[in-house]
Design a protein around this motif. Structure first.
Motif, PDB file in Angstrom:
ATOM      1  N   LEU A 147       0.811  -1.211   0.000  1.00 60.24           N
ATOM      2  CA  LEU A 147       0.000   0.000   0.000  1.00 60.24           C
ATOM      3  C   LEU A 147       0.846   1.263   0.000  1.00 60.24           C
ATOM      4  CD1 LEU A 147      -2.819  -0.943   2.530  1.00 60.24           C
ATOM      5  CD2 LEU A 147      -2.947  -0.876   0.034  1.00 60.24           C
ATOM      6  N   TYR A 148       1.890   1.289   0.812  1.00 60.42           N
ATOM      7  CA  TYR A 148       2.769   2.448   0.854  1.00 60.42           C
ATOM      8  C   TYR A 148       4.108   2.040   1.436  1.00 60.42           C
ATOM      9  CZ  TYR A 148       0.990   2.765   5.695  1.00 60.42           C
ATOM     10  OH  TYR A 148       0.608   2.491   6.983  1.00 60.42           O
ATOM     11  N   VAL A 149       5.116   2.881   1.175  1.00 58.67           N
ATOM     12  CA  VAL A 149       6.468   2.645   1.671  1.00 58.67           C
ATOM     13  C   VAL A 149       6.964   3.924   2.322  1.00 58.67           C
ATOM     14  CG1 VAL A 149       8.863   2.106   1.062  1.00 58.67           C
ATOM     15  CG2 VAL A 149       6.986   0.944  -0.120  1.00 58.67           C
ATOM     16  N   ASP A 150       7.464   3.797   3.540  1.00 60.01           N
ATOM     17  CA  ASP A 150       7.995   4.932   4.291  1.00 60.01           C
ATOM     18  C   ASP A 150       9.494   4.746   4.453  1.00 60.01           C
ATOM     19  OD1 ASP A 150       8.743   6.875   6.097  1.00 60.01           O
ATOM     20  OD2 ASP A 150       7.170   6.452   7.545  1.00 60.01           O
ATOM     21  N   ALA A 158       0.402   3.622  -3.159  1.00 54.34           N
ATOM     22  CA  ALA A 158      -0.220   3.018  -4.334  1.00 54.34           C
ATOM     23  C   ALA A 158      -1.383   3.898  -4.807  1.00 54.34           C
ATOM     24  CB  ALA A 158      -0.664   1.600  -3.999  1.00 54.34           C
ATOM     25  N   GLY A 159      -2.510   3.288  -5.167  1.00 51.58           N
ATOM     26  CA  GLY A 159      -3.599   4.039  -5.782  1.00 51.58           C
ATOM     27  C   GLY A 159      -4.344   4.964  -4.839  1.00 51.58           C
ATOM     28  N   LYS A 160      -5.532   5.390  -5.249  1.00 49.40           N
ATOM     29  CA  LYS A 160      -6.259   6.462  -4.577  1.00 49.40           C
ATOM     30  C   LYS A 160      -6.468   6.204  -3.092  1.00 49.40           C
ATOM     31  CE  LYS A 160      -8.829   8.128  -8.632  1.00 49.40           C
ATOM     32  NZ  LYS A 160      -7.901   7.559  -9.633  1.00 49.40           N
ATOM     33  N   ALA A 161      -7.039   5.049  -2.743  1.00 48.36           N
ATOM     34  CA  ALA A 161      -7.314   4.770  -1.331  1.00 48.36           C
ATOM     35  C   ALA A 161      -6.023   4.662  -0.531  1.00 48.36           C
ATOM     36  CB  ALA A 161      -8.124   3.481  -1.202  1.00 48.36           C
ATOM     37  N   ALA A 162      -4.968   4.131  -1.154  1.00 53.73           N
ATOM     38  CA  ALA A 162      -3.687   4.019  -0.458  1.00 53.73           C
ATOM     39  C   ALA A 162      -3.081   5.389  -0.186  1.00 53.73           C
ATOM     40  CB  ALA A 162      -2.713   3.170  -1.273  1.00 53.73           C
ATOM     41  N   GLY A 163      -3.428   6.385  -0.990  1.00 55.33           N
ATOM     42  CA  GLY A 163      -2.976   7.742  -0.700  1.00 55.33           C
ATOM     43  C   GLY A 163      -3.551   8.242   0.616  1.00 55.33           C
ATOM     44  N   LEU A 164      -4.797   7.882   0.890  1.00 48.54           N
ATOM     45  CA  LEU A 164      -5.393   8.229   2.175  1.00 48.54           C
ATOM     46  C   LEU A 164      -4.700   7.470   3.305  1.00 48.54           C
ATOM     47  CD1 LEU A 164      -7.497   9.622   3.923  1.00 48.54           C
ATOM     48  CD2 LEU A 164      -9.141   7.840   3.270  1.00 48.54           C
ATOM     49  N   ALA A 189     -12.915   6.143   7.361  1.00 46.05           N
ATOM     50  CA  ALA A 189     -11.824   5.402   6.748  1.00 46.05           C
ATOM     51  C   ALA A 189     -11.201   4.477   7.775  1.00 46.05           C
ATOM     52  CB  ALA A 189     -10.759   6.370   6.218  1.00 46.05           C
ATOM     53  N   PRO A 190     -10.538   3.395   7.321  1.00 47.70           N
ATOM     54  CA  PRO A 190      -9.826   2.539   8.275  1.00 47.70           C
ATOM     55  C   PRO A 190      -8.761   3.361   8.993  1.00 47.70           C
ATOM     56  CG  PRO A 190      -9.956   1.491   6.116  1.00 47.70           C
ATOM     57  CD  PRO A 190     -10.413   2.908   5.941  1.00 47.70           C
ATOM     58  N   PRO A 191      -8.650   3.275  10.316  1.00 46.00           N
ATOM     59  CA  PRO A 191      -7.697   4.114  11.038  1.00 46.00           C
ATOM     60  C   PRO A 191      -6.249   3.787  10.739  1.00 46.00           C
ATOM     61  CG  PRO A 191      -8.706   2.523  12.511  1.00 46.00           C
ATOM     62  CD  PRO A 191      -9.454   2.434  11.215  1.00 46.00           C
ATOM     63  N   HIS A 192      -5.948   2.521  10.421  1.00 42.29           N
ATOM     64  CA  HIS A 192      -4.551   2.194  10.180  1.00 42.29           C
ATOM     65  C   HIS A 192      -4.460   0.905   9.380  1.00 42.29           C
ATOM     66  CE1 HIS A 192      -0.283   1.972  10.558  1.00 42.29           C
ATOM     67  NE2 HIS A 192      -0.304   0.870  11.276  1.00 42.29           N
ATOM     68  N   ARG A 193      -3.924   1.007   8.170  1.00 42.04           N
ATOM     69  CA  ARG A 193      -3.591  -0.181   7.395  1.00 42.04           C
ATOM     70  C   ARG A 193      -2.078  -0.172   7.201  1.00 42.04           C
ATOM     71  NH1 ARG A 193      -6.975  -1.260   2.127  1.00 42.04           N
ATOM     72  NH2 ARG A 193      -6.466   0.888   1.576  1.00 42.04           N
ATOM     73  N   GLN A 194      -1.441  -1.291   7.535  1.00 41.92           N
ATOM     74  CA  GLN A 194       0.003  -1.365   7.403  1.00 41.92           C
ATOM     75  C   GLN A 194       0.409  -1.199   5.948  1.00 41.92           C
ATOM     76  OE1 GLN A 194       2.097  -1.138   9.626  1.00 41.92           O
ATOM     77  NE2 GLN A 194       2.044  -2.676  11.215  1.00 41.92           N
ATOM     78  N   ALA A 198      -1.420  -6.107   1.095  1.00 40.62           N
ATOM     79  CA  ALA A 198      -1.548  -6.268  -0.345  1.00 40.62           C
ATOM     80  C   ALA A 198      -2.432  -5.190  -0.947  1.00 40.62           C
ATOM     81  CB  ALA A 198      -2.119  -7.647  -0.670  1.00 40.62           C
ATOM     82  N   GLN A 199      -2.032  -4.697  -2.142  1.00 42.37           N
ATOM     83  CA  GLN A 199      -2.810  -3.678  -2.849  1.00 42.37           C
ATOM     84  C   GLN A 199      -4.103  -4.226  -3.409  1.00 42.37           C
ATOM     85  OE1 GLN A 199      -1.084  -1.379  -5.997  1.00 42.37           O
ATOM     86  NE2 GLN A 199       0.888  -1.190  -4.980  1.00 42.37           N
ATOM     87  N   TYR A 200      -4.021  -5.396  -4.022  1.00 42.71           N
ATOM     88  CA  TYR A 200      -5.067  -5.807  -4.946  1.00 42.71           C
ATOM     89  C   TYR A 200      -5.701  -7.112  -4.498  1.00 42.71           C
ATOM     90  CZ  TYR A 200      -7.262  -7.136  -9.382  1.00 42.71           C
ATOM     91  OH  TYR A 200      -8.156  -7.498 -10.342  1.00 42.71           O
ATOM     92  N   ILE A 201      -7.022  -7.118  -4.354  1.00 45.41           N
ATOM     93  CA  ILE A 201      -7.763  -8.314  -3.996  1.00 45.41           C
ATOM     94  C   ILE A 201      -8.680  -8.663  -5.162  1.00 45.41           C
ATOM     95  CG2 ILE A 201      -9.448  -9.282  -2.381  1.00 45.41           C
ATOM     96  CD1 ILE A 201      -8.337  -7.359  -0.279  1.00 45.41           C
ATOM     97  N   GLU A 202      -8.539  -9.887  -5.685  1.00 44.76           N
ATOM     98  CA  GLU A 202      -9.244 -10.275  -6.903  1.00 44.76           C
ATOM     99  C   GLU A 202     -10.761 -10.256  -6.730  1.00 44.76           C
ATOM    100  OE1 GLU A 202      -8.375 -11.580  -9.947  1.00 44.76           O
ATOM    101  OE2 GLU A 202      -6.211 -11.760  -9.850  1.00 44.76           O
ATOM    102  N   THR A 203     -11.250 -10.831  -5.610  1.00 43.23           N
ATOM    103  CA  THR A 203     -12.688 -11.001  -5.459  1.00 43.23           C
ATOM    104  C   THR A 203     -13.125 -10.572  -4.079  1.00 43.23           C
ATOM    105  OG1 THR A 203     -12.332 -13.267  -4.713  1.00 43.23           O
ATOM    106  CG2 THR A 203     -12.754 -12.948  -7.050  1.00 43.23           C
ATOM    107  N   PRO A 204     -14.390 -10.184  -3.909  1.00 42.15           N
ATOM    108  CA  PRO A 204     -14.887  -9.883  -2.569  1.00 42.15           C
ATOM    109  C   PRO A 204     -14.978 -11.151  -1.741  1.00 42.15           C
ATOM    110  CG  PRO A 204     -16.678  -9.875  -4.148  1.00 42.15           C
ATOM    111  CD  PRO A 204     -15.410 -10.010  -4.956  1.00 42.15           C
ATOM    112  N   VAL A 205     -15.122 -10.974  -0.421  1.00 42.84           N
ATOM    113  CA  VAL A 205     -15.235 -12.123   0.458  1.00 42.84           C
ATOM    114  C   VAL A 205     -16.571 -12.804   0.235  1.00 42.84           C
ATOM    115  CG1 VAL A 205     -15.227 -12.884   2.850  1.00 42.84           C
ATOM    116  CG2 VAL A 205     -13.824 -10.940   2.150  1.00 42.84           C
ATOM    117  N   PRO A 206     -16.591 -14.100  -0.153  1.00 47.11           N
ATOM    118  CA  PRO A 206     -17.863 -14.788  -0.331  1.00 47.11           C
ATOM    119  C   PRO A 206     -18.518 -15.093   1.004  1.00 47.11           C
ATOM    120  CG  PRO A 206     -16.048 -16.307  -0.667  1.00 47.11           C
ATOM    121  CD  PRO A 206     -15.444 -14.944  -0.452  1.00 47.11           C
TER     122      PRO A 206
END
Length: 325
Positions: A147-150, A158-164, A189-194, A198-206
């Motif tokens: 998602l991001y690198v510090d 990464a993309g739009k949501a990862a900018g947040l 928004a989620p308070p903290h995502r490490q 992973a950036q990309y999830i193929e499918t929603p949780v069934p």
């Protein structure tokens, strides 16, 4: 007072411009006082969001004000491969020499790479453009799946949501987790995502037999002090361990055990930041048993000891912080 600014040139993406404005540009005295000094630094003729917005200079600082800031945020351009203006490249280099923290959102990483600010460092961008970034700038160690690198002075997302996520991460670094959590709640928004998530999830949780995986994850977070096995989770969710592993990978990009381990570490981080609990007490509360076990796993995952982490986040406590409901 942290002086934060966002760089705006012709073709800047409107959505990614709005993200740092929402996090840093809205005064929040109920969260922390004083707040950031925020400024938009722009070319007065810049068109933003494909021409939806024309910067007219009113209330906007000139682009060269970037060199006076503590933090500079670089949104992407609508055309991800359009070259950044040479003036912006020069200003970013000067701001970096002055010690500014410089962060990019999405393909804004190309601008930082062109300025030479990512040479020899890890960096990320949107997964669709990561290979091109790696080919164009071989001196950059591109991570396509985070998602991001510090890196300290330079940060990429990464993309739009990862900018947040990255903006909240910087806020958390500056003012502590309670302030970041308060702002995240206001932004829904989620308070903290490490950053390593992973950036990309193929499918929603069934769905599985009418239950949601979210409810199971909430139960785990509320019971981290208990012994938890994959078999026990599968039984609670009424699926086989193998099927549970597939659901976890779809939802989180990782295995149940790895997710559980990271949740224990995240809770330990919060307790280190916000409480005076001893390492033995924290180890018990997050289900790691002993301080030695916590110390070993925490250091391996975070890259510093629990004591070092606590010292870093308490070195400069937030000023007059207060959190409202």
């Amino acid at each position: 007072m942290k002086r934060v600014g966002v760089a705006v040139v012709d073709g800047t993406s409107l959505f990614e411009l709005g993200t740092p404005c929402a996090v840093f540009g809205t005064p929040r005295p109920e969260v922390h006082d004083p707040w950031y000094e925020f400024v938009v630094c722009a070319d007065p003729t810049a068109r933003v969001g494909g021409g939806w917005l024309q910067v007219n200079g009113s209330g906007v600082a000139p682009l060269d004000a970037l060199v006076e800031l503590d933090t500079v945020i670089v949104p992407p351009l609508d055309d991800p491969y359009a070259p950044a203006p040479p003036a912006l490249i020069a200003l970013l280099r000067e701001a970096h020499r002055n010690g500014a923290r410089i962060a990019s959102i999405c393909v804004g990483a190309f601008t930082l790479a062109e300025a030479g600010l990512l040479d020899g460092l890890r960096a990320t961008t949107h997964w669709l453009h990561a290979q091109r970034l790696a080919r164009a700038y071989p001196a950059v160690n591109v991570l396509a799946d985070v998602l991001y690198v510090d890196n300290g002075q330079t940060l990429t997302s990464a993309g739009k949501a990862a900018g947040l996520d990255l903006c909240l991460h910087m806020l958390r670094t500056d003012l502590g987790s309670a302030a970041a959590n308060a702002v995240a709640r206001r932004l829904i928004a989620p308070p903290h995502r490490q950053g390593g998530q992973a950036q990309y999830i193929e499918t929603p949780v069934p769905a599985a037999e009418g239950h949601s995986l979210g409810a199971l994850l909430d139960w785990v977070r509320a019971n981290l002090d208990q012994p938890i096995t994959v078999a026990a989770l599968a039984e609670r969710f009424h699926v086989s361990p193998r099927h549970l592993a597939r659901l976890f990978h779809a939802a989180t990009g990782t295995t149940p055990l790895r997710w559980l381990h990271l949740e224990r570490i995240h809770q330990a981080q919060r307790l280190l930041e916000d409480t005076d609990a001893s390492l033995e007490q924290i180890a018990a509360r997050v289900g790691m048993g002993t301080a030695a076990t916590l110390r070993r796993h925490f250091t391996r995952t975070i890259g510093t000891t629990p004591s070092g982490y606590r010292d870093a986040f308490r070195a400069a406590p937030p000023t007059r912080f207060r959190e409202s409901a």
